[in-house]
Design a protein around this motif. Structure first.
Motif, PDB file in Angstrom:
ATOM      1  N   ARG A  55      -7.002   1.614 -21.484  1.00 23.88           N
ATOM      2  CA  ARG A  55      -6.800   2.905 -22.133  1.00 23.88           C
ATOM      3  C   ARG A  55      -5.337   3.169 -22.776  1.00 23.88           C
ATOM      4  O   ARG A  55      -5.097   4.090 -23.329  1.00 23.88           O
ATOM      5  N   GLU A  56      -4.625   2.056 -22.669  1.00 25.91           N
ATOM      6  CA  GLU A  56      -3.568   1.934 -23.471  1.00 25.91           C
ATOM      7  C   GLU A  56      -2.575   3.144 -22.911  1.00 25.91           C
ATOM      8  O   GLU A  56      -1.992   3.793 -23.908  1.00 25.91           O
ATOM      9  N   GLU A  57      -2.369   3.489 -21.738  1.00 27.42           N
ATOM     10  CA  GLU A  57      -1.511   4.355 -21.165  1.00 27.42           C
ATOM     11  C   GLU A  57      -0.934   4.043 -19.703  1.00 27.42           C
ATOM     12  O   GLU A  57      -1.735   3.330 -19.108  1.00 27.42           O
ATOM     13  N   ARG A  58      -0.105   4.666 -19.123  1.00 25.87           N
ATOM     14  CA  ARG A  58       0.774   4.298 -18.031  1.00 25.87           C
ATOM     15  C   ARG A  58      -0.348   4.664 -16.994  1.00 25.87           C
ATOM     16  O   ARG A  58      -1.284   5.797 -17.143  1.00 25.87           O
ATOM     17  N   THR A  59      -0.436   3.823 -16.050  1.00 26.71           N
ATOM     18  CA  THR A  59      -1.389   3.861 -15.041  1.00 26.71           C
ATOM     19  C   THR A  59      -0.550   3.953 -13.403  1.00 26.71           C
ATOM     20  O   THR A  59       0.338   3.184 -13.562  1.00 26.71           O
ATOM     21  N   LEU A  60      -1.131   4.812 -12.491  1.00 26.34           N
ATOM     22  CA  LEU A  60      -0.477   4.758 -11.378  1.00 26.34           C
ATOM     23  C   LEU A  60      -1.556   4.134 -10.299  1.00 26.34           C
ATOM     24  O   LEU A  60      -2.583   4.336 -10.222  1.00 26.34           O
ATOM     25  N   ALA A  61      -1.071   3.105  -9.608  1.00 25.15           N
ATOM     26  CA  ALA A  61      -1.977   2.221  -8.606  1.00 25.15           C
ATOM     27  C   ALA A  61      -1.215   2.720  -7.009  1.00 25.15           C
ATOM     28  O   ALA A  61      -0.333   2.207  -6.840  1.00 25.15           O
ATOM     29  N   VAL A  62      -2.162   3.281  -6.388  1.00 29.68           N
ATOM     30  CA  VAL A  62      -1.747   3.393  -4.771  1.00 29.68           C
ATOM     31  C   VAL A  62      -2.486   2.300  -4.235  1.00 29.68           C
ATOM     32  O   VAL A  62      -3.687   2.447  -4.005  1.00 29.68           O
ATOM     33  N   VAL A  63      -1.807   1.419  -3.603  1.00 31.21           N
ATOM     34  CA  VAL A  63      -2.483   0.339  -2.775  1.00 31.21           C
ATOM     35  C   VAL A  63      -1.754   0.184  -1.392  1.00 31.21           C
ATOM     36  O   VAL A  63      -0.489   0.586  -1.354  1.00 31.21           O
ATOM     37  N   GLY A  64      -2.358  -0.549  -0.699  1.00 32.43           N
ATOM     38  CA  GLY A  64      -1.830  -0.687   0.655  1.00 32.43           C
ATOM     39  C   GLY A  64      -1.180  -2.204   0.743  1.00 32.43           C
ATOM     40  O   GLY A  64      -1.481  -2.985  -0.188  1.00 32.43           O
ATOM     41  N   ASP A  65      -0.611  -2.632   1.632  1.00 30.84           N
ATOM     42  CA  ASP A  65       0.277  -3.743   1.810  1.00 30.84           C
ATOM     43  C   ASP A  65      -0.750  -4.926   1.997  1.00 30.84           C
ATOM     44  O   ASP A  65      -0.343  -5.784   1.536  1.00 30.84           O
ATOM     45  N   GLY A  66      -1.729  -4.675   2.582  1.00 34.15           N
ATOM     46  CA  GLY A  66      -2.908  -5.726   2.632  1.00 34.15           C
ATOM     47  C   GLY A  66      -3.344  -5.995   1.051  1.00 34.15           C
ATOM     48  O   GLY A  66      -3.852  -7.132   0.992  1.00 34.15           O
ATOM     49  N   VAL A  67      -3.611  -4.895   0.338  1.00 31.70           N
ATOM     50  CA  VAL A  67      -4.137  -5.127  -1.097  1.00 31.70           C
ATOM     51  C   VAL A  67      -2.979  -6.046  -1.771  1.00 31.70           C
ATOM     52  O   VAL A  67      -3.582  -7.091  -2.480  1.00 31.70           O
ATOM     53  N   VAL A  68      -1.855  -6.022  -1.329  1.00 29.89           N
ATOM     54  CA  VAL A  68      -0.820  -6.983  -1.958  1.00 29.89           C
ATOM     55  C   VAL A  68      -0.818  -8.179  -1.773  1.00 29.89           C
ATOM     56  O   VAL A  68      -0.836  -9.181  -2.475  1.00 29.89           O
ATOM     57  N   GLN A  69      -1.243  -8.497  -0.400  1.00 30.40           N
ATOM     58  CA  GLN A  69      -1.679  -9.910   0.038  1.00 30.40           C
ATOM     59  C   GLN A  69      -2.533 -10.653  -0.843  1.00 30.40           C
ATOM     60  O   GLN A  69      -2.645 -11.874  -0.867  1.00 30.40           O
ATOM     61  N   PHE A  70      -3.475  -9.915  -1.243  1.00 35.10           N
ATOM     62  CA  PHE A  70      -4.786 -10.409  -2.042  1.00 35.10           C
ATOM     63  C   PHE A  70      -4.140 -10.480  -3.561  1.00 35.10           C
ATOM     64  O   PHE A  70      -4.784 -10.992  -4.526  1.00 35.10           O
ATOM     65  N   GLY A  71      -3.340  -9.593  -3.870  1.00 36.00           N
ATOM     66  CA  GLY A  71      -2.974  -9.036  -5.357  1.00 36.00           C
ATOM     67  C   GLY A  71      -1.678  -9.469  -5.914  1.00 36.00           C
ATOM     68  O   GLY A  71      -1.448  -9.179  -7.257  1.00 36.00           O
ATOM     69  N   VAL A  72      -1.286 -10.529  -5.570  1.00 32.42           N
ATOM     70  CA  VAL A  72       0.130 -11.108  -5.851  1.00 32.42           C
ATOM     71  C   VAL A  72       0.146 -11.421  -7.317  1.00 32.42           C
ATOM     72  O   VAL A  72       0.960 -11.216  -8.153  1.00 32.42           O
ATOM     73  N   PRO A  73      -1.035 -12.102  -7.747  1.00 31.53           N
ATOM     74  CA  PRO A  73      -1.035 -12.637  -9.149  1.00 31.53           C
ATOM     75  C   PRO A  73      -0.945 -11.588 -10.153  1.00 31.53           C
ATOM     76  O   PRO A  73      -0.651 -11.553 -11.426  1.00 31.53           O
TER      77      PRO A  73
END
Length: 174
Positions: A55-73
């Motif tokens: 979209r080439e525009e700013r995005t807001l991502a609301v995630v849980g701390d468990g998601v961060v465990q999967f998403g560090v990369p």
């Protein structure tokens, strides 16, 4: 910003926080809310990067701390590519979706109020993001979260990634 308005692109991957959060969402633009209907965990951080790129525009991502465990990369990619994503991490220190499932099952975990392998506390998520060069902040209440969301709304696609960590307690899910 008592309510998240219909303008920003929004990716939701905070399994146990999504339903309460949806009370505050009003969408005025089509195709601006990205969520899964299946309950899969961990897709949201990478998806937010893809949405921001497409979209080439700013995005807001609301995630849980468990998601961060999967998403560090995704933090590395966001920083390396200077992507316009703000991650809001709801941190309750555990895999709350798993705890909720175990509670509903009524088995031994619920009977003993012991939910093995669900504790993911102790990770300083804001510091983790900062280690990738992402400006990060920890908020501790609605007022400071509102201030940070206002700051997010003032950013544009030329600003790089940001991370807001909001620490919550278990009372919200009891």
């Amino acid at each position: 910003v008592d309510r998240l308005g219909g303008e920003p692109l929004l990716v939701l991957d905070a399994v146990t926080s999504t339903l309460p959060l949806l009370r505050f969402l009003t969408r005025t633009r089509r195709d601006t809310l990205f969520a899964t209907a299946s309950g899969s965990l961990g897709w949201g951080m990478g998806a937010a990067l893809g949405v921001a790129l497409d979209r080439e525009e700013r995005t807001l991502a609301v995630v849980g701390d468990g998601v961060v465990q999967f998403g560090v990369p995704a933090l590395w990619t966001a920083a390396r590519s200077h992507l316009p994503v703000t991650f809001v991490v709801v941190n309750n220190g555990r895999y709350q979706a798993v705890v909720s499932g175990l509670r509903q099952s009524g088995g031994a975990a619920r009977q003993h109020d012991d939910y093995p392998l669900t504790d993911i506390s102790g990770v300083d998520i804001a510091a983790l993001a900062a280690s990738f060069g992402i400006p990060s902040v920890v908020v501790d209440g609605a007022s400071s979260l509102r201030d940070e969301l206002r700051a997010h709304l003032a950013l544009d696609e030329t600003d790089g990634p940001r991370l807001i960590e909001i620490r919550v307690n278990d009372d919200l899910w009891a």
